[in-house]
Design a protein around this motif. Sequence first.
Motif, PDB file in Angstrom:
ATOM      1  N   ARG A   1       0.825  -1.204   0.000  1.00 36.51           N
ATOM      2  CA  ARG A   1       0.000   0.000   0.000  1.00 36.51           C
ATOM      3  C   ARG A   1       0.866   1.264   0.000  1.00 36.51           C
ATOM      4  NH1 ARG A   1      -3.557  -2.017   3.728  1.00 36.51           N
ATOM      5  NH2 ARG A   1      -2.443  -0.962   5.382  1.00 36.51           N
ATOM      6  N   GLU A   2       1.966   1.207   0.696  1.00 34.08           N
ATOM      7  CA  GLU A   2       2.875   2.361   0.731  1.00 34.08           C
ATOM      8  C   GLU A   2       3.526   2.609  -0.629  1.00 34.08           C
ATOM      9  OE1 GLU A   2       3.658   4.597   3.201  1.00 34.08           O
ATOM     10  OE2 GLU A   2       1.976   3.698   4.264  1.00 34.08           O
ATOM     11  N   ILE A   3       3.639   1.572  -1.450  1.00 33.44           N
ATOM     12  CA  ILE A   3       4.288   1.692  -2.758  1.00 33.44           C
ATOM     13  C   ILE A   3       3.281   2.019  -3.858  1.00 33.44           C
ATOM     14  CG2 ILE A   3       5.639   0.461  -4.513  1.00 33.44           C
ATOM     15  CD1 ILE A   3       6.803  -1.224  -2.211  1.00 33.44           C
ATOM     16  N   VAL A   4       2.088   1.432  -3.799  1.00 30.64           N
ATOM     17  CA  VAL A   4       1.128   1.509  -4.906  1.00 30.64           C
ATOM     18  C   VAL A   4       0.683   2.938  -5.207  1.00 30.64           C
ATOM     19  CG1 VAL A   4      -1.246   0.911  -5.553  1.00 30.64           C
ATOM     20  CG2 VAL A   4       0.295  -0.845  -4.747  1.00 30.64           C
ATOM     21  N   VAL A   5       0.316   3.700  -4.196  1.00 30.78           N
ATOM     22  CA  VAL A   5      -0.214   5.045  -4.434  1.00 30.78           C
ATOM     23  C   VAL A   5       0.825   5.944  -5.111  1.00 30.78           C
ATOM     24  CG1 VAL A   5      -1.144   7.112  -3.331  1.00 30.78           C
ATOM     25  CG2 VAL A   5      -1.924   4.855  -2.600  1.00 30.78           C
ATOM     26  N   PRO A   6       2.054   6.046  -4.565  1.00 34.38           N
ATOM     27  CA  PRO A   6       3.038   6.883  -5.283  1.00 34.38           C
ATOM     28  C   PRO A   6       3.365   6.335  -6.673  1.00 34.38           C
ATOM     29  CG  PRO A   6       3.904   6.247  -3.124  1.00 34.38           C
ATOM     30  CD  PRO A   6       2.596   5.574  -3.298  1.00 34.38           C
ATOM     31  N   PHE A   7       3.362   5.012  -6.824  1.00 35.88           N
ATOM     32  CA  PHE A   7       3.680   4.411  -8.124  1.00 35.88           C
ATOM     33  C   PHE A   7       2.692   4.896  -9.182  1.00 35.88           C
ATOM     34  CE2 PHE A   7       2.927   1.087 -11.283  1.00 35.88           C
ATOM     35  CZ  PHE A   7       4.197   0.955 -11.821  1.00 35.88           C
ATOM     36  N   PHE A   8       1.405   4.775  -8.913  1.00 34.84           N
ATOM     37  CA  PHE A   8       0.427   5.160  -9.927  1.00 34.84           C
ATOM     38  C   PHE A   8       0.363   6.667 -10.137  1.00 34.84           C
ATOM     39  CE2 PHE A   8      -1.157   0.816  -9.236  1.00 34.84           C
ATOM     40  CZ  PHE A   8      -1.119   0.394 -10.556  1.00 34.84           C
ATOM     41  N   LEU A   9       0.565   7.450  -9.097  1.00 35.27           N
ATOM     42  CA  LEU A   9       0.602   8.904  -9.276  1.00 35.27           C
ATOM     43  C   LEU A   9       1.791   9.325 -10.141  1.00 35.27           C
ATOM     44  CD1 LEU A   9      -0.405  10.204  -5.741  1.00 35.27           C
ATOM     45  CD2 LEU A   9      -1.736  10.332  -7.848  1.00 35.27           C
ATOM     46  N   VAL A  10       2.955   8.773  -9.833  1.00 35.99           N
ATOM     47  CA  VAL A  10       4.152   9.109 -10.608  1.00 35.99           C
ATOM     48  C   VAL A  10       4.020   8.582 -12.036  1.00 35.99           C
ATOM     49  CG1 VAL A  10       6.639   8.695 -10.798  1.00 35.99           C
ATOM     50  CG2 VAL A  10       5.642   9.270  -8.593  1.00 35.99           C
TER      51      VAL A  10
ATOM     52  N   ALA B   1       8.644   5.485  -6.577  1.00 30.53           N
ATOM     53  CA  ALA B   1       7.703   5.008  -5.557  1.00 30.53           C
ATOM     54  C   ALA B   1       8.437   4.278  -4.439  1.00 30.53           C
ATOM     55  CB  ALA B   1       6.657   4.106  -6.189  1.00 30.53           C
ATOM     56  N   LEU B   2       9.433   3.464  -4.795  1.00 32.91           N
ATOM     57  CA  LEU B   2      10.209   2.768  -3.764  1.00 32.91           C
ATOM     58  C   LEU B   2      10.986   3.753  -2.899  1.00 32.91           C
ATOM     59  CD1 LEU B   2      11.571  -0.375  -5.640  1.00 32.91           C
ATOM     60  CD2 LEU B   2       9.807  -0.283  -3.867  1.00 32.91           C
ATOM     61  N   LEU B   3      11.579   4.745  -3.522  1.00 35.21           N
ATOM     62  CA  LEU B   3      12.306   5.756  -2.751  1.00 35.21           C
ATOM     63  C   LEU B   3      11.378   6.510  -1.808  1.00 35.21           C
ATOM     64  CD1 LEU B   3      14.707   7.178  -5.488  1.00 35.21           C
ATOM     65  CD2 LEU B   3      15.319   5.786  -3.508  1.00 35.21           C
ATOM     66  N   MET B   4      10.197   6.852  -2.299  1.00 38.04           N
ATOM     67  CA  MET B   4       9.245   7.585  -1.456  1.00 38.04           C
ATOM     68  C   MET B   4       8.738   6.713  -0.310  1.00 38.04           C
ATOM     69  SD  MET B   4       7.104   9.618  -4.402  1.00 38.04           S
ATOM     70  CE  MET B   4       5.923  10.336  -3.290  1.00 38.04           C
TER      71      MET B   4
ATOM     72  N   LEU C   1       8.921   5.225   5.412  1.00 34.90           N
ATOM     73  CA  LEU C   1       9.024   4.209   6.461  1.00 34.90           C
ATOM     74  C   LEU C   1      10.240   4.468   7.353  1.00 34.90           C
ATOM     75  CD1 LEU C   1       8.129   0.913   4.559  1.00 34.90           C
ATOM     76  CD2 LEU C   1       6.751   2.077   6.280  1.00 34.90           C
ATOM     77  N   SER C   2      11.326   4.880   6.752  1.00 36.05           N
ATOM     78  CA  SER C   2      12.544   5.152   7.509  1.00 36.05           C
ATOM     79  C   SER C   2      12.404   6.433   8.332  1.00 36.05           C
ATOM     80  CB  SER C   2      13.731   5.258   6.554  1.00 36.05           C
ATOM     81  OG  SER C   2      14.895   5.587   7.244  1.00 36.05           O
ATOM     82  N   ALA C   3      11.829   7.473   7.733  1.00 31.31           N
ATOM     83  CA  ALA C   3      11.688   8.751   8.435  1.00 31.31           C
ATOM     84  C   ALA C   3      10.746   8.632   9.637  1.00 31.31           C
ATOM     85  CB  ALA C   3      11.177   9.827   7.479  1.00 31.31           C
ATOM     86  N   ASP C   4       9.728   7.805   9.520  1.00 27.10           N
ATOM     87  CA  ASP C   4       8.792   7.612  10.634  1.00 27.10           C
ATOM     88  C   ASP C   4       9.290   6.566  11.634  1.00 27.10           C
ATOM     89  OD1 ASP C   4       7.187   9.461   9.424  1.00 27.10           O
ATOM     90  OD2 ASP C   4       5.706   8.030   8.678  1.00 27.10           O
TER      91      ASP C   4
END
Length: 176
Positions: free
Chosen positions: A21-30, A83-86, A91-94
């Motif tokens: 879920r963390e990957i899918v949204v940025p992937f499709f937006l980008v 998307a992976l970077l985001m 995940l790392s920042a939080d």
Amino acid sequence: GPRPQPPGPEMSSRLDRYVIREIVVPFFLVLLVLTFVLEIPVIIDQGEKLIAKGASFSVISQVLLLLVPQALGITIPMSLLIALLMALGRLSADREVVALQACGVSLLRLLRPIGAFAVAAWAATMYVMIVAVPDANQAFRELTYRVVSSWTQGEIRPHIFFQDFPGMVVYVGDAS
């Protein structure tokens, strides 16, 4: 102290869904944004030519849709990377990665959903490059020749070079 136990199967599938879920949204937006950005020059170039010749909106939209697979061959891998970077950066920042490690989840375990998503993106890119791009290119050529040949019926005149066919020049000597 006691060593944390690895997560059970229910927690494991929940973790997979969470990472995906963390990957899918940025992937499709980008993917949407990059594909649109790569299509803008094509839209301007092809659309201008077609509008100048008086093509219908349906022909213009068909031509532009046939050119999308070429952009997707580039934008799917780029979207995956961004998307992976985001997702991993968030995940790392939080500090969620630290919390997962404290619960006994290894970094390699986090790669399972990421790897599955990457394989799906690879398969989509391979399909686009091997099947969709050649099919779209052939359909584009056929549509272009059909449209240009319908325009040329009144425009080809004797003793004048006609250069509207892509990669071809037509010259008619005498016509009765």
